[in-house]
Design an enzyme around this catalytic site. Structure first.
Site, PDB file in Angstrom:
ATOM      1  CD  GLN A 111      -1.415   1.882   2.801  1.00 34.75           C
ATOM      2  OE1 GLN A 111      -0.609   2.506   2.674  1.00 34.75           O
ATOM      3  NE2 GLN A 111      -2.277   1.829   3.554  1.00 34.75           N
ATOM      4  CB  SER A 114       2.488   7.188   4.785  1.00 37.34           C
ATOM      5  OG  SER A 114       1.432   7.024   5.444  1.00 37.34           O
ATOM      6  CB  SER A 146       4.662  -3.335   5.767  1.00 40.27           C
ATOM      7  OG  SER A 146       3.470  -3.170   5.654  1.00 40.27           O
ATOM      8  CD  GLU A 229      -4.843  -0.191   8.364  1.00 37.34           C
ATOM      9  OE1 GLU A 229      -5.283   0.904   8.018  1.00 37.34           O
ATOM     10  OE2 GLU A 229      -3.887  -0.655   8.612  1.00 37.34           O
ATOM     11  CD  GLU A 362      -0.600  12.074  19.307  1.00 33.12           C
ATOM     12  OE1 GLU A 362      -0.319  11.113  18.214  1.00 33.12           O
ATOM     13  OE2 GLU A 362      -0.111  11.780  20.233  1.00 33.12           O
TER      14      GLU A 362
END
Lengths: 392, 339, 339, 392
Positions: A111, A114, A146, A229, A362
């Site tokens: 994936q 990010s 990953s 997910e 957060e």
């Protein structure tokens, strides 16, 4: 189809393809084609359109019969993120092309969301894709990937239009990881391992036919991926004394000489927190089974991160001098994390990531506060400004 | 002792400020964070040149009496050095050799080992608890109340949680030993008290690095079109952390000042500083990792070095809990009798 | 017991939802917060009419067997009542009489006192630890392994931290006593376990009230031109508190469900719920006071009632620490031997 | 003037007005007129223009001689808040008129800043003052006013111009508390006491000559008042084992049967936190004395609130069954808080106010983050909008 009909189908599969004498991949193909891969998927795509809750019937029966599985840990991203997204947004052709090799483990997925500059703020990502004829050319850098080094394909979100506000200019694709424009470099982390990778895209090419959803709809599709997910979190059935508490409790029971009053308090608090999380997860499963959607899922991820960090910190402290030793700093590239195959120091360091990966604590607190508690959203300054004009 | 001790000066003087500046410059030159990662892969290009530069500054001899070639300085100066070492997460035998071992030897009036320590030519380590800070040329080995100097022991490097403080297991078989004292108990306790009290300053350095680095990063980093450091939840956590670090700093200075003055309040001051600063350093570095997001989890960013240092420091010369337990006895707040 | 227990149903059924609705209506009518402040000035206009309304609903007899005039219901229903009592911070002998004393008597197979308790005509209280929940018509007084029913004892009201749960010191001199059982140890333990397990539900009610009331207030209150609930530091604290309250709720339900089923896991479940929920209730009400600003410190706002209830509940049937200690023995994680 | 000259002045005062034979108020008047009231004030206004650090010389010498004091606890608001503000912003006439009776305790002062709708956001206050000739007419409600029921005068901030942004429309006055338009009602609080008051202003009148600072400068003057208040915090010399830890430690020492492992940990943490605060306060005093302004003051208030709450909660828990008892709920109107004259439950409840009064811990964390750490300020939506147009 009821459970006995399902059982007949399983029996038929086993009869026609006896696990003991069938090639692993042949068996998986046959299982997929019999609709027993993921029974809640549609017929013809590895499923039978049954409720997801019937899957364990299949899994248990096949495991009992000694059938091979598809090594779900190795292809977790494909199963958990790529497959539901392809199912929801793919064309018929895309579904037929990708789902079977995905489930059978012939194509490993990763994936690519990010970026170094877009972590919590995923919609701010900068990797650009430009259309030329029927092929997109992609340039940019992704991170925290990953399995990238073993992956054949990737789901990826890129910016296709920098002239509109940031959420509106994204599109979602399936990328061939063997494209010469894709370079994968290990990203070594705090534990010494490189569980993740950086992926550099230099004129990587994606045919437009590998787009999922419309151009400009990437944000919507990516969110669908991320919710798939998160569904997984908290829905598990956990045993009593699961997760990080297991190894501390073991040490506590076997090593009376290490025991002190404060470590006892910390252990008992961690034990109680773990048990309370187990009960909460049980209730969440019961709610889901009863069709009552429980809002506790996001909160549970917060809790798990806290428990893991508290208990892994305790374990190092409990060991004292021994806690100063570390197994091995050698750079390795594991395809999944084995918390318990290593020592207390590894668990302590790796658990720090639990409150960062898959949504920082957060960001999750914002999600809980806004979506569950209905508190006002953060003041947003970037919603209506073209992406290219935002300060970076 | 619950009577209020007399005030001691907690502000740095010019000598200390100069010293701190010199030490920081040496550390920036010889122990830049870029070089420290290699220690985790068993390549140490830092310890030896840094120690040599420290020796040029006379740091190994800070606590050695002047007549033995040392500077005859006090715990206050040593604390300043350790705070800088903590800030840099630098590898150095300073704590084990120039503070703990040196204090033990000085308390025994030793003149045989100290001169070589004062110049930095040799290092020593007290063998109290395993594993010990190594390599060291001389091991101080307690046996009952006696203390021996041991040379030529075999040591095996330990893969440790914090590779910037090398540790080793030692085998004393066949090593040459010399009796230093028949009655070294008090000297050893003095050395360990000095060590724990000054380790607090190293922990303050670690914590302050974490706080300052995190604030600087959050002033730069933008997400959602805003500077991340402007998000109130983070501001509040950093404000609380700031308060902790400032207080840890005061506590560590008080410990150093009482140690420097051989003040009778030193034991209380040390246990207070050790328990408080140890937890603040861990908290500060954990917050640094978290608030750097993914970046703080990588090998590229130095946060991992400081986190490991903080966690290892917390295990090194007594846990926070053990210091609170020792304090409880000193201030007449005994633990409950066994139930 | 560290093997995983079988699943029990943690979701409310329709009977429980109906019961909860009725109880809430009665509480809103008879125990509005405006009337509770007066209890702190020794004016109690609430307890008696509320108890009478509870009796009309059959609540005092929930846990009394049907053949003795009770409802023969289970701990699950009693838990629902207690959660509502906690939400309202209402004064009621329900916990002391209808849960603890009733469970003890039912475990002894008593037929002499229970019928009067079932109807709500009389109340009883187990004298374990002083002061006890009072007034009560019948005191259950342990003496060694025996248990006596005592009527006509003199009681002196105690000015207590939480005036919504009246307490008194009792003087048994001259009171009439009847032997209930020579061997009541197990029955008393069962009653106390039931009490602690269901008190957790009251604590969840207190905590949930605090969370919901605070969120509602912060959605209204404006400062600096913004809705205060939009300030991120508060959002994050409320998100954490929400997670705690949801988990406390699950833990309390599990305790009630195992008590209802006489499940062998009940003791573990009770100590887990009691220790967890007791701290969550205190935390939630402390946050409520803080986040209401000055208003939460006043007599005008009900936050003070819930804070006092939470703190008193935490002392009532064993501290969180004592429940963790009991749990440690059950799950083979023994405390350290005395050092 | 050096210390020996100061000593001569003290000796002269004592010689001319022997405490044993002098009326209390006469002595205070004489002390003020001798410049020995507050030596850092100017000559003629009770001082001698000396450093503040020389005041203890006077106080100790006079106490030794048995001289009466001005009951500083009773007139704390006048001394700590009104006096420095009058000195900084008052006209010569105002200073001469107000400072002497203030210091001598002939006029008790209170402070009227907070309102029900303006707590943390003081500048949002709504109490209106309208000028008619040379007199202002004031209407509104103030709250959290200690000493209002014994006060003769008040410092007060009011809105004199609603048509400008909120900070710009405020002015600062001295109000006669005996004005018929002033009504004081006790505000009962969580402890049962009414330590504070609500003050209702209905056509209360203030001559324009009792204004401090210019019209529209009220925000600046009020901030000066609040900084004077905060200077006091943390500058004290505390003994070892001060504040809340004293009574818990006493109970711990006297009642071994109450001791448990977790209460021991909490006690030791509280003891350490208290000692660390003592040391930090010492360093702060040393910094101030050395002319190095230390920024720790605001952080110290945060710390004290946390310590007080932690330890008072522990004390109740330690007492167990006895912690369930409470001294007395009777409504009283104390003029200052006596934490230690009452029981553990009182301390527990009253300490909850420590993180609210004088600036909530939430506001103080913002202050520390913004002013000390230099982090960005909160997004402000109300800075440039006329006050009357703000949503409320």
């Amino acid at each position: 189809m009821d459970e006995s009909e399902l059982q007949q189908r399983i029996d038929a599969l086993l009869a026609e393809h006896p696990p003991a004498s069938t090639d692993r991949l042949d068996f998986l193909h046959a299982r997929f084609d019999a609709g027993l891969a993921w029974v809640h998927f549609p017929e013809g795509l590895g499923g039978l359109g049954l409720p997801r809750s019937m899957q364990p019937v299949v899994d248990k029966a096949l495991a009992r019969a000694g059938a091979p599985d598809n090594d779900p840990q190795r292809i977790g991203i494909g199963l958990g993120m790529a497959a539901p997204t392809i199912l929801a947004f793919g064309t018929e052709e895309q579904k037929r092309r990708y789902l079977r090799p995905l489930w059978c483990g012939e194509e490993v997925w990763c994936q690519l969301f990010s970026e170094p500059g877009a972590g919590s703020d995923l919609a701010g990502l900068a990797t650009r894709a430009v259309l030329d004829g029927d092929t997109w050319t992609v340039n940019g850098q992704k991170v925290w990937t990953s399995s990238a080094h073993i992956a054949d394909r990737a789901i990826i979100v890129v910016r296709t239009d920098p002239d509109v506000p940031k959420h509106a200019g994204l599109s979602y694709f399936m990328l061939d990881m063997h494209d010469p424009g894709v370079e994968v470099r290990p990203l070594r982390q705090i534990t010494g391992e490189a569980e993740f990778n950086e992926v550099f895209l230099t004129d990587a090419r994606i045919p437009d036919s590998d787009r999922l959803g419309e151009v400009g709809e990437g944000w919507k599709v990516a969110n669908a991926t991320l919710s798939s997910e998160r569904v997984a979190i908290g829905g598990h059935a956990f045993p009593r004394e699961f997760g990080m508490v297991t190894s501390v409790a073991k040490t506590w029971r076997e090593r009376p000489e290490l025991r002190t009053p404060e470590t006892h308090e910390r252990l008992m608090r961690g034990w109680v927190d773990t048990e309370v999380a187990r009960i909460t997860a049980t209730r969440l499963r019961q709610k889901l089974a009863a069709g009552v959607p429980g809002p506790e899922g996001s909160a549970m991820k917060l809790t798990f991160a806290k428990i893991n960090q508290q208990l892994s910190g305790l374990e190092v402290d409990l060991l004292g001098d021994e806690g100063l030793r570390y197994g091995d700093w050698t750079m390795r590239r594991p395809t999944f994390v084995d918390f318990f195959g290593q020592d207390a120091g590894f668990r302590y360091l790796r658990a720090k990531g639990n409150s960062i990966e898959g949504g920082t604590s957060e960001v999750l607190r914002n999600v809980v506060a806004e979506r569950i508690l209905g508190l006002p959203t953060e003041p947003r300054v970037d919603k209506d400004i073209p992406w290219k004009e935002l300060p970076r | 002792m619950t009577t209020t001790p007399a005030d001691v000066n907690l502000l740095p003087d010019d000598v200390e400020l100069d010293l701190r500046g010199s030490v920081r410059k040496v550390l920036e030159k010889h122990a830049p964070v870029e070089k420290l990662n290699a220690m985790y892969d068993d390549t140490d290009d830092v310890t030896a040149p840094l120690w040599s530069a420290f020796s040029d500054l006379g740091l190994p001899g800070l606590l050695v009496p002047e007549d033995l070639g040392g500077a005859g300085a006090s715990a206050r100066e040593a604390a300043a050095v350790l705070e800088e070492i903590g800030r840099a997460a630098a590898p150095s035998p300073f704590l084990t050799s120039s503070v703990v071992a040196t204090t033990v030897l000085a308390a025994l009036g030793d003149t045989t080992v100290l001169p070589a320590l004062a110049s930095g030519e040799q290092t020593a380590a007290l063998l109290a608890g395993a594993p010990v800070g190594l390599p060291a040329d001389v091991l101080l080995v307690p046996e009952g109340d006696a203390l021996y100097a041991v040379r030529g022991a075999t040591s095996t490097t330990v893969t440790s949680l914090d590779m910037t403080r090398p540790l080793a297991d030692v085998d004393l078989a066949g090593a040459e030993r010399t009796l230093l004292s028949e009655d070294a108990r008090a000297a050893i306790d003095t050395g360990l008290l000095m060590g724990a009290g000054l380790l607090a300053s190293e922990q303050v350095g670690v914590a302050r690095w974490a706080l300052e680095t995190t604030i600087a990063y959050l002033k730069e980093r933008r997400q959602f079109g805003r500077v991340v450091g402007g998000f109130q939840a983070l501001k509040h956590r950093l404000a609380d952390l700031y308060a902790e670090v400032e207080q840890a700093d005061a506590a560590a200075r008080y410990a150093a000042a009482t140690l420097a003055a051989s003040d009778p309040d030193a034991p209380v001051a040390v246990h207070v500083a050790a328990s408080y600063c140890s937890e603040v350093a861990v908290h500060a570095t954990e917050e640094a990792v978290q608030l750097h997001g993914g970046l703080g989890m990588t090998w590229e960013h130095p946060a991992h070095l400081h986190l490991k240092r903080a966690k290892a420091d917390a295990l090194l010369l007594g846990s926070a809990e053990s210091h609170r337990a020792a304090l409880a006895l000193l201030v007449d707040l005994p633990a409950p009798a066994a139930g």
